[in-house]
Design an enzyme around this catalytic site. Structure first.
Site, PDB file in Angstrom:
ATOM      1  N   ASP A   7      25.092  82.230  52.316  1.00  0.00           N
ATOM      2  CA  ASP A   7      26.339  82.107  53.063  1.00  0.00           C
ATOM      3  C   ASP A   7      25.934  81.737  54.484  1.00  0.00           C
ATOM      4  O   ASP A   7      25.443  82.568  55.234  1.00  0.00           O
ATOM      5  CB  ASP A   7      27.101  83.441  53.020  1.00  0.00           C
ATOM      6  CG  ASP A   7      28.308  83.465  53.960  1.00  0.00           C
ATOM      7  OD1 ASP A   7      28.595  82.432  54.604  1.00  0.00           O
ATOM      8  OD2 ASP A   7      28.971  84.525  54.037  1.00  0.00           O
ATOM      9  N   LYS A  69      27.936  75.909  63.731  1.00  0.00           N
ATOM     10  CA  LYS A  69      28.487  75.398  62.473  1.00  0.00           C
ATOM     11  C   LYS A  69      29.699  74.499  62.729  1.00  0.00           C
ATOM     12  O   LYS A  69      29.982  73.583  61.966  1.00  0.00           O
ATOM     13  CB  LYS A  69      28.886  76.578  61.579  1.00  0.00           C
ATOM     14  CG  LYS A  69      29.416  76.168  60.215  1.00  0.00           C
ATOM     15  CD  LYS A  69      29.653  77.391  59.370  1.00  0.00           C
ATOM     16  CE  LYS A  69      30.311  77.090  58.056  1.00  0.00           C
ATOM     17  NZ  LYS A  69      30.474  78.310  57.247  1.00  0.00           N
ATOM     18  N   GLU A 146      33.533  78.326  49.976  1.00  0.00           N
ATOM     19  CA  GLU A 146      33.486  79.761  50.260  1.00  0.00           C
ATOM     20  C   GLU A 146      34.528  80.569  49.485  1.00  0.00           C
ATOM     21  O   GLU A 146      34.181  81.593  48.895  1.00  0.00           O
ATOM     22  CB  GLU A 146      33.585  79.992  51.773  1.00  0.00           C
ATOM     23  CG  GLU A 146      32.289  79.570  52.473  1.00  0.00           C
ATOM     24  CD  GLU A 146      32.407  79.490  53.983  1.00  0.00           C
ATOM     25  OE1 GLU A 146      33.488  79.788  54.524  1.00  0.00           O
ATOM     26  OE2 GLU A 146      31.417  79.124  54.626  1.00  0.00           O
ATOM     27  N   ASP A 169      40.297  83.962  53.727  1.00  0.00           N
ATOM     28  CA  ASP A 169      39.004  84.126  54.412  1.00  0.00           C
ATOM     29  C   ASP A 169      39.170  83.779  55.881  1.00  0.00           C
ATOM     30  O   ASP A 169      39.376  82.626  56.233  1.00  0.00           O
ATOM     31  CB  ASP A 169      37.957  83.209  53.757  1.00  0.00           C
ATOM     32  CG  ASP A 169      36.582  83.334  54.434  1.00  0.00           C
ATOM     33  OD1 ASP A 169      36.461  84.045  55.455  1.00  0.00           O
ATOM     34  OD2 ASP A 169      35.628  82.714  53.926  1.00  0.00           O
TER      35      ASP A 169
END
Ligand code: ADP
Ligand code: MG
Length: 570
Positions: A7, A69, A146, A169
């Site tokens: 992850d 990211k 994800e 999420d």
């Protein structure tokens, strides 16, 4: 060769493996499952990764980076020491550190990985993630969305054989919503939606704004160091507010001649008012995901929460109001995605324990090409979007559109590939383009097929075939300004391999020293002196080079620092 799940988060990253006992997290050198996604340069010029780097974000903002990211696949470089780095390079350093943790844990080389990405990552960002993996010496077997990973982690625990569930999420920088169905052992993603620029950090920024008001400062005019410190404190306050009604933190104002200690406070009520617009933004992707799945809100059986930011009570309250369901959290929201990635590893390696699960995923956005339309004979309009694979189509998928040239005798066509939901290409994301020569036909029009193939990782391949001569040409979407060409990936891999990484047996010591420094920075007076003395003692023990002494001192000082860090006004 071992296969691990990763992850690779905006804020934290984790590595996992599938074992006979199911999915398992692998701890890093500090004994923690979460490795902060931060990299930096130590004072000696070595690369540091994880906690040690995160703790230096405030004290050494010019030598430490996090949250990269968000810039995967973007043409953007930062300078760290003498070298410049892209988001892919920094991600590769995190991946390399996770790879080493896994190798140490498993006692064998690890060279394959399944990496999770937000469902909303586009083709460029996905390819950037592949590149980062390669630059860390890993073969990326596939990318997993994800929310899909989250569902896999929860799906395994599901006792019932029929369920529709919604995965929410909210991480540090991204928001993803997916709807999945489990039916007779088949798990299917029905739809996914999200917002790539909404996450826990935006809630932190709302608190930073509030603190600035208390300090009578403007957020835009803060020096980077002060901004970093305030953000750090705001994040602490935000986390406090998940379990308390009032949060207070201590800020040392160094703008005056004599540093001044100020207490900043925020109530949960105030925080909720400040977050109203962010909460509102979360509703749209949820509604879109439900609509795209052809469902109504009351068709949802279960809601699963993933990502650290879903710990905020205001999020739970919103979900409960909106869906009239209490969200589940039987798995730690920080661990879910890595556990799911491990399950995917088990599926890929055909682990016996997992025979019964079939997993399908969907394309999160529509892919197509630009076409020219002829609304009236002889009138041509360019700039229209021709969808070829529509969003939420089950992947892997391959679809063909047949087009023809517009003018007689036309020598070639420009194929321009876009991703998005607008009928006009100008509003969509351009992924790349290429020119295809067509057989010369002075008397008429030539037809050609455009085949789009979308693989399980969400990577697109485009092949154009001219029909009269059956010749094909494949588009390599590497021409996009954001993506790194193949040779460049190899070069960067070699460069990164040469970099000196802080020795791992020293990782715990470095992390402790950076904690000392951070505590020192954040305090005044007697406490500050005590922290300074502690640091000097610890450094003296390090110089003594006696492993037993060092280990004991580390434990003692770590406890000392934990007490200080947990003091209310810190
Ligand atoms: P990512 O997937 O982006 O790496 P995470 O899932 O680790 O992110 O979530 C990080 C975010 O969660 C940060 O913004 C952090 O402040 C927030 N967070 C973590 N714990 C809590 C908590 N107890 N209450 C509120 N927010 C939290
Ligand atoms: Mg995450």
């Amino acid at each position: 060769m071992a296969l691990v799940g990763i992850d690779l988060g905006t804020t934290n990253s984790l590595v996992s493996v599938f074992t006979a006992d199911g999915p398992q997290l692998i701890l890093n050198a500090l004994g923690e499952a979460l490795t902060p996604s931060a990299v930096g340069l130590s004072d000696k010029g070595d690369i540091i990764v994880g906690s040690a780097a995160k703790n230096r974000l405030v004290s050494h903002p010019d030598k430490t980076f996090a949250r990269f990211k968000r810039y995967m696949g973007a043409n953007r470089e930062v300078k760290m020491g003498k070298k410049t780095y892209r988001a892919e390079d920094m991600s590769a350093l995190i991946l390399r550190s996770l790879k080493e943790d896994a190798e140490r844990h498993l006692g064998e080389p690890v060279d394959r990985a399944i990496i999770s990405v937000p469902a909303y990552f586009n083709d460029v960002q996905r390819k950037a993630t592949y590149a980062a993996g390669k630059m860390a010496g890993l073969t990326v077997e596939r990318l997993i969305n994800e929310p899909t990973a989250a569902a896999l982690a929860y799906g395994l625990n599901s006792k019932e054989d029929e369920n529709t569930f919604l995965v929410i999420d909210l991480g540090g920088g991204t928001f993803d919503v997916s709807i999945l169905e489990i039916f007779e052992g088949v798990m299917e993603v029905r739809s996914s939606a999200g917002d790539a620029f909404l996450g826990g950090e935006d809630f932190t920024d709302a608190i930073v704004g509030h603190f600035c008001e208390q300090l009578d400062k403007k957020p835009d005019e803060l020096k980077p160091g002060v901004k970093g410190l305030l953000r750090d404190l705001a994040d602490k306050a935000k986390i406090q507010l998940s379990s308390k009604h009032e949060a207070s933190v201590k800020f040392i104002d160094r703008s005056a001649k004599k540093p001044e200690e100020k207490t900043l406070t925020i109530s949960r009520e105030k925080f909720e008012t400040l977050s109203e617009s962010l909460i509102k933004r979360m509703r749209r992707p949820i509604q879109r995901a439900i609509m795209d799945a052809d469902l109504r809100a009351d068709d949802i059986d279960r809601v699963v929460m993933v990502g650290g930011a879903t710990r905020m009570p205001v999020i739970r309250a919103m979900i409960t109001r909106l869906l009239k369901l209490f969200p589940e959290h039987s798995l730690d929201p920080d661990h879910v995605i890595a556990l799911g990635a491990a399950v995917q590893c088990g599926l890929l390696d055909r682990h016996e324990a997992l025979e019964d699960i079939v997993m399908t995923d969907v394309a999160p956005f529509t892919l197509g090409t630009e076409i020219t339309v002829e609304p009236r004979p002889g009138v041509y309009e360019t700039g229209h979007f021709q969808p070829i694979i529509e969003r939420n189509t089950v992947i892997p998928v391959s679809r063909v559109a047949t087009n023809s040239t517009i003018r007689k005798g036309q020598k070639g066509v420009d194929i321009v590939v876009y991703q998005g939901e607008s009928p006009m290409v100008a509003n969509n994301v351009k992924l790349g383009s290429f020119y295809v020569a067509v057989p010369h036909n002075p008397q008429g029009h030539e037809s050609f097929d455009i085949r789009f193939t979308y693989d399980v990782s969400g990577i697109l391949e485009v092949i154009v075939t001219t029909l009269s001569d059956n010749k094909s040409k494949t588009l390599v979407i590497e021409g996009n300004p954001g993506s790194i060409p193949k040779e460049e990936i190899v070069r960067r891999f070699k460069e990164l391999e040469k970099l000196k990484i802080h020795p791992r047996d020293a990782a715990e010591n470095t992390a402790l020293i950076s904690r000392f420094e951070r505590a020192y920075e954040n305090s005044l007076g007697d406490l500050r002196q005590q922290i300074g003395q502690g640091l000097a003692q610890f450094q003296a023990i390090l110089d003594g080079q006696n492993d037993t002494d060092i280990k004991m001192a580390r434990e003692q000082f770590s406890q000392f620092l934990t007490e200080i860090e947990n003091m209310d006004v810190f």
